[in-house]
Design an enzyme around this catalytic site. Structure first.
Site, mmCIF file in Angstrom:
data_model
loop_
_atom_site.group_PDB
_atom_site.id
_atom_site.type_symbol
_atom_site.label_atom_id
_atom_site.label_comp_id
_atom_site.label_asym_id
_atom_site.label_seq_id
_atom_site.Cartn_x
_atom_site.Cartn_y
_atom_site.Cartn_z
ATOM 1 N N LYS A 191 0.822 -1.191 -0.134
ATOM 2 C CA LYS A 191 0.173 0.010 0.144
ATOM 3 C C LYS A 191 1.042 1.139 0.019
ATOM 4 O O LYS A 191 1.591 1.500 0.933
ATOM 5 C CB LYS A 191 -0.616 -0.103 1.298
ATOM 6 C CG LYS A 191 -1.889 1.257 1.200
ATOM 7 C CD LYS A 191 -2.734 0.982 2.580
ATOM 8 C CE LYS A 191 -3.582 2.302 2.528
ATOM 9 N NZ LYS A 191 -4.408 2.200 3.689
ATOM 10 N N LYS A 244 -2.129 -1.592 -3.975
ATOM 11 C CA LYS A 244 -3.054 -0.526 -4.064
ATOM 12 C C LYS A 244 -2.229 0.717 -3.967
ATOM 13 O O LYS A 244 -1.120 0.713 -3.101
ATOM 14 C CB LYS A 244 -3.635 -0.521 -2.648
ATOM 15 C CG LYS A 244 -4.612 0.629 -2.372
ATOM 16 C CD LYS A 244 -5.117 0.483 -0.911
ATOM 17 C CE LYS A 244 -5.968 1.757 -0.493
ATOM 18 N NZ LYS A 244 -6.471 2.170 0.870
#
Ligand code: PBG
Ligand code: ZN
Length: 324
Positions: A191, A244
């Site tokens: 992330k 992500k």
């Protein structure tokens, strides 16, 4: 001589040789649940997306299930925030209550509970804060507690998004100790500290009150480091991985898929959604074609699942295609 166009001459042939497909089964729909009553509050920077109070939530979930979407990712918006984010692990907090409601009404809908503190902390950070520092190890028991509370409420999958080190191990151990050995962990392993989360922070009221998330989320410049993040989370007991954001990080997604034999989800984040919506509203792009191209690109890069705010639209478009 090879003539590449031979296999493109008609739609049937193109469909036959197509390498990748988007299916409704691949899609996970993020849903914002808020305290209060009779609330269906549109998120300004995410056209088509609303925050729902529990009494209005079934409307959206009926649409979700009717569209053929089989998994939702829940984010909670509490009415009370504090230093330690206690709303995240309160049994009567917004998420446990939402999960129990969904469990009562929707037997087969997969409920994925995002685990983080940032929606619940007064400072908006994903961990405990002391003297301006985001504490790692002190945060772990709170995340583990939240995971157990969500599992007790009936969540099917636990998805930690905080990016503290060792949180997967802490959550796995806590779940196992409570007998939740069969509840999988879908870890936001790679992330990045991304500007694409802006609209989400409007939606979840979770922007950091000071500083930024760069001491825990990854530097967008680092691809190889993402592999170490994934390696660690898998070693700690993660069952599935999230990469992500999605579109500006497809290389990272592909590298992860090439290196690790676990299901990988691409999170097509709020800013990616907002950009498509804005350009489509201006008539500058075809929303359907662009979204389907983005989804197909993520599948081509190796995503098993796609977490996307476009999920209901995509499912509807897929049905239209089937019918014609
Ligand atoms: C919070 C969280 C964020 C997202 C999912 N969980 C935002 C952040 O890290 O600030 C982003 C999702 C999106 O932009 O759609 N831990
Ligand atoms: Zn967070």
């Amino acid at each position: 001589m090879d003539r590449m166009r031979r296999l493109r001459m008609n739609r049937t042939l193109r469909d036959m040789v197509r390498e990748n497909h988007v299916r409704a089964d691949d899609l996970i729909y993020p849903v914002f649940v808020t305290e209060g009553e009779n609330i269906c509050q549109p998120v300004e920077s995410m056209p088509g997306i609303c925050q729902y109070s529990l009494d209005r939530l079934p409307e959206e979930l009926d649409r979700t299930v009717d569209a053929g979407i089989r998994g939702v990712l829940l984010f909670g918006i509490p009415d009370h925030k504090d230093e330690t984010g206690s709303g995240a692990y309160d049994e009567e907090g917004i998420i446990p209550r939402a999960v129990r409601l969904i469990r009562e009404r929707y037997e087969d809908l997969l409920v994925i509970a995002d685990v983080c503190l940032c929606e619940y902390t007064s400072h908006g950070h994903c961990g405990l804060v002391k003297d301006g520092i985001i504490l790692n190890d002190e945060t772990l028991p709170l995340l583990a507690k939240a995971a157990v509370v969500y599992a007790e409420a009936g969540a099917d999958i636990i998805a930690p998004s905080d990016m503290m080190d060792k949180r997967v191990a802490a959550i796995r151990q806590a779940l196992d100790e409570k007998g939740f050995t069969d509840i999988p962990i879908l870890s936001y392993a790679a992330k990045f500290a991304s500007a694409y989360y802006g609209p989400f922070r409007d939606a979840a009221h979770s922007a950091p009150g000071f500083g930024d998330r760069k001491t825990y989320q990854m530097d967008p410049a680092n691809g190889r480091e993402a592999l170490r993040e994934v390696e660690q989370d898998l070693a700690e007991g993660a069952d599935m991985i999230i990469a992500k954001p999605a579109l500006a990080y497809m290389d990272v997604l592909k590298e992860i898929v090439n290196h690790f034999n676990v299901p990988v989800a691409a999170y097509n984040v709020s800013g990616e959604y907002a950009m498509v919506k804005a350009a489509a509203a201006k008539g500058w792009i075809s929303e359907k074609k662009v979204v389907m191209e983005n989804m197909t690109g993520l599948k081509r890069a190796g995503a098993r699942m796609i977490i996307t705010y476009h999920a209901l639209d995509v499912a509807a478009w897929l049905r239209e295609e089937e019918e014609c």
